[in-house]
Design an enzyme around this catalytic site. Structure first.
Site, PDB file in Angstrom:
ATOM      1  N   HIS A 180       0.839  -1.213   0.000  1.00  0.00           N
ATOM      2  CA  HIS A 180       0.000   0.000   0.000  1.00  0.00           C
ATOM      3  C   HIS A 180       0.865   1.251   0.000  1.00  0.00           C
ATOM      4  O   HIS A 180       0.386   2.335   0.310  1.00  0.00           O
ATOM      5  CB  HIS A 180      -0.952   0.005   1.208  1.00  0.00           C
ATOM      6  CG  HIS A 180      -2.052  -0.999   1.052  1.00  0.00           C
ATOM      7  ND1 HIS A 180      -2.840  -1.400   2.101  1.00  0.00           N
ATOM      8  CD2 HIS A 180      -2.495  -1.694  -0.021  1.00  0.00           C
ATOM      9  CE1 HIS A 180      -3.724  -2.292   1.668  1.00  0.00           C
ATOM     10  NE2 HIS A 180      -3.533  -2.489   0.384  1.00  0.00           N
TER      11      HIS A 180
ATOM     12  N   CYS B  43       8.177  19.016  -6.559  1.00  0.00           N
ATOM     13  CA  CYS B  43       9.238  18.252  -7.221  1.00  0.00           C
ATOM     14  C   CYS B  43      10.476  19.140  -7.309  1.00  0.00           C
ATOM     15  O   CYS B  43      10.466  20.192  -7.935  1.00  0.00           O
ATOM     16  CB  CYS B  43       8.737  17.897  -8.614  1.00  0.00           C
ATOM     17  SG  CYS B  43       9.820  16.815  -9.531  1.00  0.00           S
TER      18      CYS B  43
ATOM     19  N   ASN C 226      -2.942 -12.580  15.762  1.00  0.00           N
ATOM     20  CA  ASN C 226      -3.861 -11.458  15.933  1.00  0.00           C
ATOM     21  C   ASN C 226      -4.306 -11.393  17.396  1.00  0.00           C
ATOM     22  O   ASN C 226      -4.129 -12.349  18.142  1.00  0.00           O
ATOM     23  CB  ASN C 226      -5.080 -11.647  14.996  1.00  0.00           C
ATOM     24  CG  ASN C 226      -5.782 -10.332  14.728  1.00  0.00           C
ATOM     25  OD1 ASN C 226      -6.243  -9.670  15.648  1.00  0.00           O
ATOM     26  ND2 ASN C 226      -5.825  -9.931  13.465  1.00  0.00           N
TER      27      ASN C 226
HETATM   28  C1  BV8 Z   1      -8.274  -2.128  -5.294  1.00  0.00           C
HETATM   29  C2  BV8 Z   1      -3.236   3.422   2.538  1.00  0.00           C
HETATM   30  C3  BV8 Z   1      -8.668  -2.795  -7.531  1.00  0.00           C
HETATM   31  C4  BV8 Z   1      -3.563   4.844   2.774  1.00  0.00           C
HETATM   32  C5  BV8 Z   1      -5.175   1.940   2.588  1.00  0.00           C
HETATM   33  C6  BV8 Z   1     -16.020  -0.173  -3.398  1.00  0.00           C
HETATM   34  C7  BV8 Z   1     -15.457   0.917  -4.048  1.00  0.00           C
HETATM   35  C8  BV8 Z   1     -14.082   1.010  -4.322  1.00  0.00           C
HETATM   36  C9  BV8 Z   1     -13.234  -0.008  -3.925  1.00  0.00           C
HETATM   37  C10 BV8 Z   1     -13.806  -1.076  -3.269  1.00  0.00           C
HETATM   38  C11 BV8 Z   1     -15.174  -1.180  -2.999  1.00  0.00           C
HETATM   39  N1  BV8 Z   1     -15.390  -2.340  -2.325  1.00  0.00           N
HETATM   40  C12 BV8 Z   1     -14.220  -2.980  -2.163  1.00  0.00           C
HETATM   41  C13 BV8 Z   1     -13.258  -2.232  -2.757  1.00  0.00           C
HETATM   42  C14 BV8 Z   1     -11.848  -2.525  -2.829  1.00  0.00           C
HETATM   43  C15 BV8 Z   1     -11.155  -1.764  -1.707  1.00  0.00           C
HETATM   44  C16 BV8 Z   1     -11.516  -2.416  -0.388  1.00  0.00           C
HETATM   45  O1  BV8 Z   1     -11.095  -3.512  -0.140  1.00  0.00           O
HETATM   46  N2  BV8 Z   1     -12.339  -1.726   0.433  1.00  0.00           N
HETATM   47  C17 BV8 Z   1     -12.683  -2.327   1.715  1.00  0.00           C
HETATM   48  C18 BV8 Z   1     -12.754  -1.214   2.774  1.00  0.00           C
HETATM   49  C19 BV8 Z   1     -13.995  -3.062   1.547  1.00  0.00           C
HETATM   50  N3  BV8 Z   1      -9.757  -1.917  -1.970  1.00  0.00           N
HETATM   51  C20 BV8 Z   1      -9.123  -1.005  -2.738  1.00  0.00           C
HETATM   52  O2  BV8 Z   1      -9.623   0.010  -3.163  1.00  0.00           O
HETATM   53  C21 BV8 Z   1      -7.698  -1.384  -3.096  1.00  0.00           C
HETATM   54  N4  BV8 Z   1      -7.550  -1.320  -4.509  1.00  0.00           N
HETATM   55  O3  BV8 Z   1      -9.107  -2.922  -4.918  1.00  0.00           O
HETATM   56  O4  BV8 Z   1      -7.953  -1.950  -6.632  1.00  0.00           O
HETATM   57  C22 BV8 Z   1      -7.811  -3.907  -7.968  1.00  0.00           C
HETATM   58  C23 BV8 Z   1      -6.950  -4.556  -7.050  1.00  0.00           C
HETATM   59  C24 BV8 Z   1      -6.187  -5.608  -7.496  1.00  0.00           C
HETATM   60  C25 BV8 Z   1      -6.260  -6.017  -8.808  1.00  0.00           C
HETATM   61  C26 BV8 Z   1      -7.097  -5.336  -9.704  1.00  0.00           C
HETATM   62  C27 BV8 Z   1      -7.881  -4.298  -9.277  1.00  0.00           C
HETATM   63  C28 BV8 Z   1      -6.711  -0.414  -2.434  1.00  0.00           C
HETATM   64  C29 BV8 Z   1      -6.767  -0.597  -0.948  1.00  0.00           C
HETATM   65  C30 BV8 Z   1      -5.662   0.227  -0.257  1.00  0.00           C
HETATM   66  C31 BV8 Z   1      -6.275   1.332   0.516  1.00  0.00           C
HETATM   67  N5  BV8 Z   1      -5.227   1.968   1.300  1.00  0.00           N
HETATM   68  N6  BV8 Z   1      -4.254   2.644   3.233  1.00  0.00           N
HETATM   69  C32 BV8 Z   1      -3.419   5.198   4.217  1.00  0.00           C
HETATM   70  O5  BV8 Z   1      -3.025   4.356   5.053  1.00  0.00           O
HETATM   71  O6  BV8 Z   1      -3.674   6.373   4.517  1.00  0.00           O
HETATM   72  S1  BV8 Z   1      -6.277   1.027   3.499  1.00  0.00           S
HETATM   73  C33 BV8 Z   1      -5.732   0.592   5.047  1.00  0.00           C
HETATM   74  O7  BV8 Z   1      -6.312  -0.712   5.296  1.00  0.00           O
HETATM   75  C34 BV8 Z   1      -4.252   0.392   5.265  1.00  0.00           C
HETATM   76  O8  BV8 Z   1      -3.471   0.250   4.099  1.00  0.00           O
HETATM   77  C35 BV8 Z   1      -4.225  -0.925   6.016  1.00  0.00           C
HETATM   78  O9  BV8 Z   1      -3.025  -1.536   5.933  1.00  0.00           O
HETATM   79  C36 BV8 Z   1      -5.293  -1.649   5.320  1.00  0.00           C
HETATM   80  C37 BV8 Z   1      -5.736  -2.910   6.009  1.00  0.00           C
HETATM   81  O10 BV8 Z   1      -6.012  -2.589   7.365  1.00  0.00           O
HETATM   82  P1  BV8 Z   1      -5.230  -3.440   8.491  1.00  0.00           P
HETATM   83  O11 BV8 Z   1      -3.777  -3.289   8.250  1.00  0.00           O
HETATM   84  O12 BV8 Z   1      -5.788  -4.802   8.517  1.00  0.00           O
HETATM   85  O13 BV8 Z   1      -5.569  -2.628   9.809  1.00  0.00           O
HETATM   86  P2  BV8 Z   1      -6.886  -2.758  10.703  1.00  0.00           P
HETATM   87  O14 BV8 Z   1      -6.848  -1.642  11.681  1.00  0.00           O
HETATM   88  O15 BV8 Z   1      -8.075  -2.936   9.821  1.00  0.00           O
HETATM   89  O16 BV8 Z   1      -6.709  -4.144  11.487  1.00  0.00           O
HETATM   90  C38 BV8 Z   1      -5.669  -4.269  12.442  1.00  0.00           C
HETATM   91  C39 BV8 Z   1      -5.706  -5.715  12.906  1.00  0.00           C
HETATM   92  O17 BV8 Z   1      -4.609  -5.930  13.788  1.00  0.00           O
HETATM   93  C40 BV8 Z   1      -6.955  -6.097  13.685  1.00  0.00           C
HETATM   94  O18 BV8 Z   1      -7.383  -7.385  13.261  1.00  0.00           O
HETATM   95  C41 BV8 Z   1      -6.497  -6.145  15.146  1.00  0.00           C
HETATM   96  O19 BV8 Z   1      -7.184  -7.144  15.900  1.00  0.00           O
HETATM   97  C42 BV8 Z   1      -5.064  -6.538  14.975  1.00  0.00           C
HETATM   98  N7  BV8 Z   1      -4.146  -6.056  16.019  1.00  0.00           N
HETATM   99  C43 BV8 Z   1      -4.156  -4.853  16.657  1.00  0.00           C
HETATM  100  N8  BV8 Z   1      -3.087  -4.791  17.512  1.00  0.00           N
HETATM  101  C44 BV8 Z   1      -2.412  -5.967  17.384  1.00  0.00           C
HETATM  102  C45 BV8 Z   1      -3.078  -6.775  16.428  1.00  0.00           C
HETATM  103  N9  BV8 Z   1      -2.658  -8.012  16.092  1.00  0.00           N
HETATM  104  C46 BV8 Z   1      -1.545  -8.471  16.692  1.00  0.00           C
HETATM  105  N10 BV8 Z   1      -0.832  -7.751  17.604  1.00  0.00           N
HETATM  106  C47 BV8 Z   1      -1.226  -6.512  17.965  1.00  0.00           C
HETATM  107  N11 BV8 Z   1      -0.510  -5.803  18.881  1.00  0.00           N
HETATM  108 ZN    ZN Z   2       8.303  16.422 -11.336  1.00  0.00          ZN
END
Ligand code: BV8
Ligand code: ZN
Length: 308
Positions: free
Chosen positions: A155, A206, A281
């Site tokens: 990402h 840039c 997790n």
């Molecule tokens: C894509 C960067 C097409 C920026 C992020 C409708 C409209 C448009 C798109 C979509 C749609 N429906 C679905 C989609 C696709 C969409 C998507 O999945 N949406 C979701 C919300 C439904 N995805 C996209 O748009 C992606 N692109 O699909 O393109 C494609 C792809 C491939 C091939 C062809 C076409 C792009 C997604 C990237 C978005 N960018 N962030 C920024 O950070 O500002 S999202 C964000 O979520 C972060 O990147 C993050 O990494 C990511 C996942 O979150 P997690 O890392 O899992 O974090 P979270 O807080 O959710 O969970 C933490 C976990 O850790 C928990 O389980 C917790 O229990 C655990 N935890 C906490 N502490 C601990 C722990 N575990 C162990 N130890 C601990 N101490």
């Molecule tokens: Zn430039």
């Protein structure tokens, strides 16, 4: 029912041929960085990602987006890798592990690749911050570049910028990417709110303040954007990652809610191909009950324990 037996996990790990690590925000929680969901201070529960993490939002309000990212960037710059980063860092670089602990059962010649969804660069920075007696500091440049290859930031990375005009990419750990952002004090809750005194032409450019590059592309004066993947954007290495997942026979899923696609689909894909999935997790994240191994607890404790 997933096993939580460290011995059988280690045996499976040493037998596997193509091991991959997929990590999310939970990996950096132990470094004090807020996760994205399901926690009091998590980012997306306070800020709608459709407003803060899309290209449209950047086009609508580049100053607001840069305010939001600059504050997070300043916070991440102060964060330090935690024991989970070290445990994965050593695992992902067996040559390093072999030099530090030759007898370690996991120090095999093949390299293990770490795909992280995190944009805080802590997985990369862990190698720079390994204790010097780990005898890695004087690694050859080819070894350290291999380390960069071993980690895929799917990402993007908040310390990398891309010029929206000439597409020049630059990594900088400079505290300020533009002197005009210097006054944006760290706030507990990063926000897009800004006091209106910054204008678009004062945003990171840039060839601007902190730009260290020297080739001709890096001086066009175009507006820079954070090189992170926003919602609706295709993660640039998703094709390569899909290919890696198709031959992966063991996937470690660390600290991710497995909600965001395409990353959310990888564990099921590996399972379907007969591979082994191990989840680290705090609780039963999506798909954890189908995993072969599940280690519940903070990964900064569970990973060092099972990988010792
Ligand atoms: C894509 C960067 C097409 C920026 C992020 C409708 C409209 C448009 C798109 C979509 C749609 N429906 C679905 C989609 C696709 C969409 C998507 O999945 N949406 C979701 C919300 C439904 N995805 C996209 O748009 C992606 N692109 O699909 O393109 C494609 C792809 C491939 C091939 C062809 C076409 C792009 C997604 C990237 C978005 N960018 N962030 C920024 O950070 O500002 S999202 C964000 O979520 C972060 O990147 C993050 O990494 C990511 C996942 O979150 P997690 O890392 O899992 O974090 P979270 O807080 O959710 O969970 C933490 C976990 O850790 C928990 O389980 C917790 O229990 C655990 N935890 C906490 N502490 C601990 C722990 N575990 C162990 N130890 C601990 N101490
Ligand atoms: Zn430039």
């Amino acid at each position: 029912m997933p096993s939580s037996d460290p011995e059988s996990f280690r045996t499976a790990l040493t037998r596997a041929k193509n091991v991959l690590i997929l990590s999310g925000a939970g990996l950096s929680a132990g470094s004090g960085i807020a996760t994205y969901r399901n926690a009091e201070n998590s980012l997306w529960s306070n800020f709608d990602p459709k407003k803060y993490a899309t290209l449209e939002a950047f086009k609508d309000d580049p100053v607001g987006l840069w305010t939001f990212y600059h504050r997070r960037r300043s916070e991440y710059l102060l964060a330090k890798p935690n024991p989970a980063h070290y445990a994965l860092g050593l695992l992902a670089h067996p040559p390093v592990l072999a030099r530090i602990a030759p007898c370690h059962s996991l120090s095999r010649p093949s390299s293990i690749r770490h795909i992280t969804q995190n944009i805080d660069a802590l997985a990369l920075r862990v190698i720079e911050s390994l204790p010097s007696d780990a005898n890695v500091v004087n690694m050859s440049s080819s070894q350290s570049s291999r380390i960069e290859e071993a980690i895929i930031e799917m990402h993007g990375d908040i310390f990398v910028t891309r010029c929206i005009s000439c597409q020049h990419i630059n990594r900088s750990y400079e505290p300020q990417l533009a002197s005009t952002l210097a006054h944006l004090e760290l706030q507990s809750q990063p926000s897009m709110k800004h006091d209106g005194i910054i204008t678009v032409d004062q945003l990171p450019k840039c060839g601007g303040d902190a730009w260290a590059g020297s080739n001709r592309y890096g001086r066009c004066g175009g507006l820079l954007r954070p090189e992170v993947v926003w919602f609706g954007e295709v993660p640039p290495q998703s094709g390569e990652i899909a290919r890696m997942m198709s031959t992966c026979d063991m996937l470690l899923v660390v600290g991710t809610s497995s909600i965001v696609r395409p990353a959310a689909d990888y564990a099921a894909q590996v399972k379907k191909n007969g591979g082994i999935v191990a989840v680290f997790n705090l609780g039963y994240s999506k798909g954890a009950e189908e995993a072969d191994f599940l280690f519940i607890g903070p990964c900064e404790e569970t990973l060092p324990e099972v990988l010792q």
